[in-house]
Motif scaffolding. Structure first.
Motif, PDB file in Angstrom:
ATOM      1  N   GLU A 513       0.825  -1.194   0.000  1.00  0.00           N
ATOM      2  CA  GLU A 513       0.000   0.000   0.000  1.00  0.00           C
ATOM      3  C   GLU A 513       0.864   1.250   0.000  1.00  0.00           C
ATOM      4  O   GLU A 513       0.594   2.194  -0.734  1.00  0.00           O
ATOM      5  N   SER A 514       1.875   1.253   0.865  1.00  0.00           N
ATOM      6  CA  SER A 514       2.757   2.440   0.918  1.00  0.00           C
ATOM      7  C   SER A 514       3.891   2.253  -0.090  1.00  0.00           C
ATOM      8  O   SER A 514       5.007   1.860   0.230  1.00  0.00           O
ATOM      9  N   ARG A 515       3.542   2.464  -1.405  1.00  0.00           N
ATOM     10  CA  ARG A 515       4.499   2.188  -2.483  1.00  0.00           C
ATOM     11  C   ARG A 515       5.652   3.179  -2.506  1.00  0.00           C
ATOM     12  O   ARG A 515       6.809   2.802  -2.747  1.00  0.00           O
ATOM     13  N   ASP A 516       5.275   4.451  -2.282  1.00  0.00           N
ATOM     14  CA  ASP A 516       6.357   5.448  -2.356  1.00  0.00           C
ATOM     15  C   ASP A 516       7.412   5.219  -1.270  1.00  0.00           C
ATOM     16  O   ASP A 516       8.618   5.214  -1.539  1.00  0.00           O
ATOM     17  N   GLU A 517       6.846   5.042  -0.067  1.00  0.00           N
ATOM     18  CA  GLU A 517       7.798   4.777   1.027  1.00  0.00           C
ATOM     19  C   GLU A 517       8.536   3.467   0.819  1.00  0.00           C
ATOM     20  O   GLU A 517       9.748   3.356   1.084  1.00  0.00           O
ATOM     21  N   ALA A 518       7.748   2.494   0.271  1.00  0.00           N
ATOM     22  CA  ALA A 518       8.390   1.197   0.009  1.00  0.00           C
ATOM     23  C   ALA A 518       9.472   1.321  -1.066  1.00  0.00           C
ATOM     24  O   ALA A 518      10.532   0.683  -1.001  1.00  0.00           O
ATOM     25  N   GLN A 519       9.145   2.157  -2.120  1.00  0.00           N
ATOM     26  CA  GLN A 519      10.175   2.347  -3.162  1.00  0.00           C
ATOM     27  C   GLN A 519      11.435   2.991  -2.582  1.00  0.00           C
ATOM     28  O   GLN A 519      12.553   2.602  -2.913  1.00  0.00           O
ATOM     29  N   ASN A 520      11.204   4.031  -1.719  1.00  0.00           N
ATOM     30  CA  ASN A 520      12.379   4.644  -1.071  1.00  0.00           C
ATOM     31  C   ASN A 520      13.168   3.620  -0.245  1.00  0.00           C
ATOM     32  O   ASN A 520      14.398   3.552  -0.287  1.00  0.00           O
ATOM     33  N   CYS A 521      12.319   2.859   0.490  1.00  0.00           N
ATOM     34  CA  CYS A 521      13.000   1.819   1.302  1.00  0.00           C
ATOM     35  C   CYS A 521      13.707   0.806   0.419  1.00  0.00           C
ATOM     36  O   CYS A 521      14.813   0.337   0.737  1.00  0.00           O
ATOM     37  N   CYS A 522      13.030   0.505  -0.732  1.00  0.00           N
ATOM     38  CA  CYS A 522      13.687  -0.446  -1.657  1.00  0.00           C
ATOM     39  C   CYS A 522      14.994   0.118  -2.218  1.00  0.00           C
ATOM     40  O   CYS A 522      15.998  -0.596  -2.366  1.00  0.00           O
ATOM     41  N   LEU A 523      14.920   1.419  -2.571  1.00  0.00           N
ATOM     42  CA  LEU A 523      16.158   2.032  -3.075  1.00  0.00           C
ATOM     43  C   LEU A 523      17.273   1.990  -2.031  1.00  0.00           C
ATOM     44  O   LEU A 523      18.431   1.663  -2.324  1.00  0.00           O
ATOM     45  N   LYS A 524      16.846   2.339  -0.790  1.00  0.00           N
ATOM     46  CA  LYS A 524      17.857   2.290   0.279  1.00  0.00           C
ATOM     47  C   LYS A 524      18.391   0.876   0.484  1.00  0.00           C
ATOM     48  O   LYS A 524      19.597   0.648   0.650  1.00  0.00           O
ATOM     49  N   GLN A 525      17.408  -0.054   0.438  1.00  0.00           N
ATOM     50  CA  GLN A 525      17.833  -1.432   0.630  1.00  0.00           C
ATOM     51  C   GLN A 525      18.724  -1.902  -0.511  1.00  0.00           C
ATOM     52  O   GLN A 525      19.673  -2.661  -0.308  1.00  0.00           O
ATOM     53  N   LYS A 526      18.359  -1.439  -1.723  1.00  0.00           N
ATOM     54  CA  LYS A 526      19.208  -1.808  -2.873  1.00  0.00           C
ATOM     55  C   LYS A 526      20.623  -1.254  -2.719  1.00  0.00           C
ATOM     56  O   LYS A 526      21.619  -1.912  -3.028  1.00  0.00           O
ATOM     57  N   GLU A 527      20.683   0.000  -2.265  1.00  0.00           N
ATOM     58  CA  GLU A 527      22.020   0.574  -2.036  1.00  0.00           C
ATOM     59  C   GLU A 527      22.793  -0.222  -0.995  1.00  0.00           C
ATOM     60  O   GLU A 527      23.979  -0.510  -1.141  1.00  0.00           O
ATOM     61  N   MET A 528      22.070  -0.556   0.103  1.00  0.00           N
ATOM     62  CA  MET A 528      22.730  -1.348   1.139  1.00  0.00           C
ATOM     63  C   MET A 528      23.153  -2.713   0.612  1.00  0.00           C
ATOM     64  O   MET A 528      24.234  -3.230   0.939  1.00  0.00           O
ATOM     65  N   VAL A 529      22.259  -3.290  -0.240  1.00  0.00           N
ATOM     66  CA  VAL A 529      22.615  -4.590  -0.842  1.00  0.00           C
ATOM     67  C   VAL A 529      23.842  -4.449  -1.729  1.00  0.00           C
ATOM     68  O   VAL A 529      24.741  -5.308  -1.742  1.00  0.00           O
ATOM     69  N   ALA A 530      23.908  -3.360  -2.490  1.00  0.00           N
ATOM     70  CA  ALA A 530      25.085  -3.136  -3.354  1.00  0.00           C
ATOM     71  C   ALA A 530      26.360  -2.996  -2.515  1.00  0.00           C
ATOM     72  O   ALA A 530      27.414  -3.559  -2.839  1.00  0.00           O
ATOM     73  N   GLU A 531      26.215  -2.199  -1.458  1.00  0.00           N
ATOM     74  CA  GLU A 531      27.385  -2.066  -0.576  1.00  0.00           C
ATOM     75  C   GLU A 531      27.784  -3.409   0.026  1.00  0.00           C
ATOM     76  O   GLU A 531      28.974  -3.750   0.118  1.00  0.00           O
TER      77      GLU A 531
END
Length: 669
Positions: A513-531
């Motif tokens: 439901e909270s896609r925007d926040e989830a997308q932000n969280c996904c981006l952050k998580q993706k960055e963390m995953v990349a790191e």
């Protein structure tokens, strides 16, 4: 002798007297150690000069002053000079009418001089004055060096003979005494005979012409023969004793020599043992030094290799820069050529345009020739001008083409020069590299030879190598443990990251439901995953590096183990060789011990033989001493018999004299 002549002349001149020519000739002449001044009338200054000269007259061994008419004072001066002389062995003073003062001077000479062996006093008057002759006899009593004394024709009476006999009882050096043609008589003969009982050195005594009875002369001869026999026996015994002592000394020397040889052999063995120990210690130190030198050589070779690699890298960099410069020059040359070509094309095109314009103008002029005849001259002039300009343009074109060609040639020459320089630099670098490689190869060969020569000396560092190996193994194990711990940590972190990612995915699925926040969280998580992936890649690279390092360490450990095995084999070979040498030395020492035992047995046998020889020699000496005692007893018995016989003869003579008519006539008177 020339020096004696100069000294004599100097002393005479100092005394204010002229030297005697005859004496000066004798002093300067070749005398062979003998100064013969016999029958020369010596003055008192000459006697004084000779008395001063004689104490240091080293070359003189005999002095003849017979029949010189010496005065009492001259004799005293001469004999005072001879008192401290140590070279004159023979002195002749016959025929000088020596009296009291001369006898006293002779007594002083005999007391102080220790070199005169023969003294000739024939034809003098020493016995006329009893006091002077007693001084002479006292000097003879104190002298122990005179061997021959000639007192012929000296008017010695029985009292002087008694003084002389008393002197002979204590003299131990006189062997010949000549008393012929004196006035000794019966009493003097008896005194001399009695002194021969205590004097054992006199061998010859001349008493002819002294009114001594024949029996006394015979007794004197027997005593002298007895002295000679005794001297011969003593000399023979002394010779035997000397021979025996020499043999004993030779045996002692031989024994000492054998003992010293034995001690020397033992010392040599000890020195050899200490030398071998020192050599082994020196060898160990040399091995250590060789190892240190090898380490230093390896370090220097490493540094040299690094320097050569750096130099090669610099040379490659220079080559690369030179290639870049060359390519830049080629590009620049190509650009210059293209620009020149474009300018040439442009000039050609401009020329063509000008030609076309001129042709057009000419056509227009021909068309308008009829109309513009007035302008023909002007047009011709313009045409000429145009032709001149065209010619000028052509010349400019040729000049530009020539300049372009020259520039192209210069560029090609520069290019060729750069190529030659580059080739020369490459050849120089190649030659330097070849020389450096040859030098490094030579050094490596030398180091390999030295390593081959010194590999046998690495026995002493076996323990240190074992310790280093153990340390390296411990370090490798520690690093392996640390690497495994780091790998475990990385794996645990990766697992945590995976769990976290799964949790995030679940959250993403739940939070649609909270896609925007989830997308932000996904981006952050993706960055963390990349790191995390980058970190995982870094950790994997680090793990690969650790694995490679572990493999290198394992290879190093294997290589060290192989070297240790080879060194242990070499050490075993060397130890076997040393064991063989030690066994050979042990066999040599056992042989030496056997030789020492044999030498000790020989020493014991020699000592026993030596003792037996000493006992035999002592027995012989005791037998000789017993024979000597028997001879002395026999000689004493013969003396007693001779004394009894002499007393019987004396009694008989006295009885005969008293019973003869001369005796009765004298008694009647």
């Amino acid at each position: 002798m020339e020096r004696l002549g100069r000294e004599y002349a100097r002393l005479c001149a100092a005394a204010g007297a002229a030297p005697q020519e005859a004496v000066l000739r004798r002093l300067r002449g070749p005398g062979g150690g003998r100064l013969d001044l016999a029958a020369q009338s010596l003055s008192l200054p000459t006697c004084s000069a000779l008395g001063r000269l004689l104490p240091g007259a080293a070359p003189l061994a005999a002095l003849a002053l017979g029949d010189c008419g010496l005065s009492e004072e001259g004799v005293r001066l001469l004999l005072n000079g001879l008192c401290t002389n140590t070279t004159v062995k023979s002195l002749d003073l016959k025929g000088n009418n020596l009296r009291t003062m001369g006898a006293e001077a002779l007594g002083k000479l005999l007391r102080q001089n220790k070199s005169i062996r023969s003294l000739t006093l024939e034809w003098n008057s020493l016995g006329m004055w009893e006091e002077g002759f007693s001084f002479f006899c006292q000097g003879l009593r104190a002298n122990n060096f005179l061997q021959r004394l000639d007192l012929r024709n000296n008017q010695i009476n029985h009292q002087g003979a008694g003084e002389l006999a008393m002197a002979l009882t204590q003299n131990t050096s006189l062997q010949e005494l000549d008393l012929r043609w004196n006035n000794i008589g019966l009493l003097g003969g008896r005194a001399l005979l009695n002194c021969l009982h205590s004097n054992k050195t006199l061998k010859r005594l001349e008493l002819a012409g002294n009114n001594v009875p024949g029996d006394i002369l015979k007794a004197v001869e027997q005593a002298l023969d007895h002295n000679q026999d005794r001297e011969a026996i003593l000399s023979e015994a002394q010779n035997q004793v000397n021979i025996l002592s020499k043999e004993v000394l030779s045996l002692k020397d031989e024994k000492n020599k054998q003992f010293m040889d034995f001690v020397d052999t033992v010392d040599k063995q000890k020195e050899e043992r200490t030398r071998s120990e020192k050599m082994s210690a020196a060898r160990v130190s040399q091995l250590q030094e060789a190892l240190d030198e090898q380490y230093s050589i390896m370090n220097s070779l490493k540094t040299k290799l690094q320097m050569t690699e750096a130099a090669l890298a610099l040379s490659e960099q220079k080559v690369h820069t030179l290639g870049e410069l060359l390519s830049a020059m080629k590009q620049e040359q190509n650009s210059v050529a293209e620009s020149h070509f474009k300018e040439l094309q442009q000039q050609k095109q401009e020329g063509a345009d000008r030609e076309s314009k001129l042709l057009h103008d000419l056509s227009a002029a021909s068309e308008k020739n009829l109309l513009l005849r007035n302008q023909v001259d002007e047009l011709e002039r313009k045409c000429k001008v145009q032709q001149d300009q065209l010619f000028q343009v052509k010349q400019d074109l040729t000049n530009t083409t020539a300049e372009l060609k020259l520039r192209a040639v210069e560029a090609e020459e520069r290019l060729e020069m750069e190529k030659r320089r580059f080739k020369q630099s490459l050849e120089d670098m190649e030659s330097l590299r070849v020389k450096e490689v040859d030098r490094v190869a030579q050094q490596m060969e030398a180091s390999e030879r030295s390593m081959h020569d010194r590999i046998q000396r690495l026995e002493a560092i076996r323990i240190s190598l074992d310790e280093e190996l153990s340390q390296v193994k411990a370090a490798a194990l520690a690093e392996r443990g640390r690497a495994e711990e780091e790998l475990m940590k990385a794996r645990s972190q990766a697992r945590l990251e995976e769990q976290r990612l799964e949790h995030l995915e679940e959250k993403l699925r739940l939070m649609t439901e909270s896609r925007d926040e989830a997308q932000n969280c996904c981006l952050k998580q993706k960055e963390m995953v990349a790191e995390a992936q980058a970190k995982a890649k870094q950790l994997s690279l680090y793990a690969d590096g650790l694995k490679r390092r572990l493999e290198e360490l394992q290879q190093y450990v294997d290589r060290k183990e192989e070297e240790k095995v080879t060194e242990l084999n070499k050490v075993k070979v060397e130890l076997q060789e040393q064991i063989g040498h030690l066994e050979a030395e042990r066999t040599a020492q056992s042989g030496l011990r056997e030789k020492i035992a044999a030498l000790e047995r020989q020493l014991k046998a020699l000592s026993s033989n030596h003792r037996e020889a000493l006992l035999d020699k002592e027995g012989e000496i005791s037998l000789l001493l017993e024979k000597l005692r028997m001879k002395e007893a026999e000689i004493s018995r013969m003396r007693e018999e001779e004394a009894q016989r002499a007393s019987f003869l004396q009694n008989a003579i006295m009885a005969y004299v008293q019973g003869s008519p001369l005796g009765t006539h004298s008694s009647r008177k």
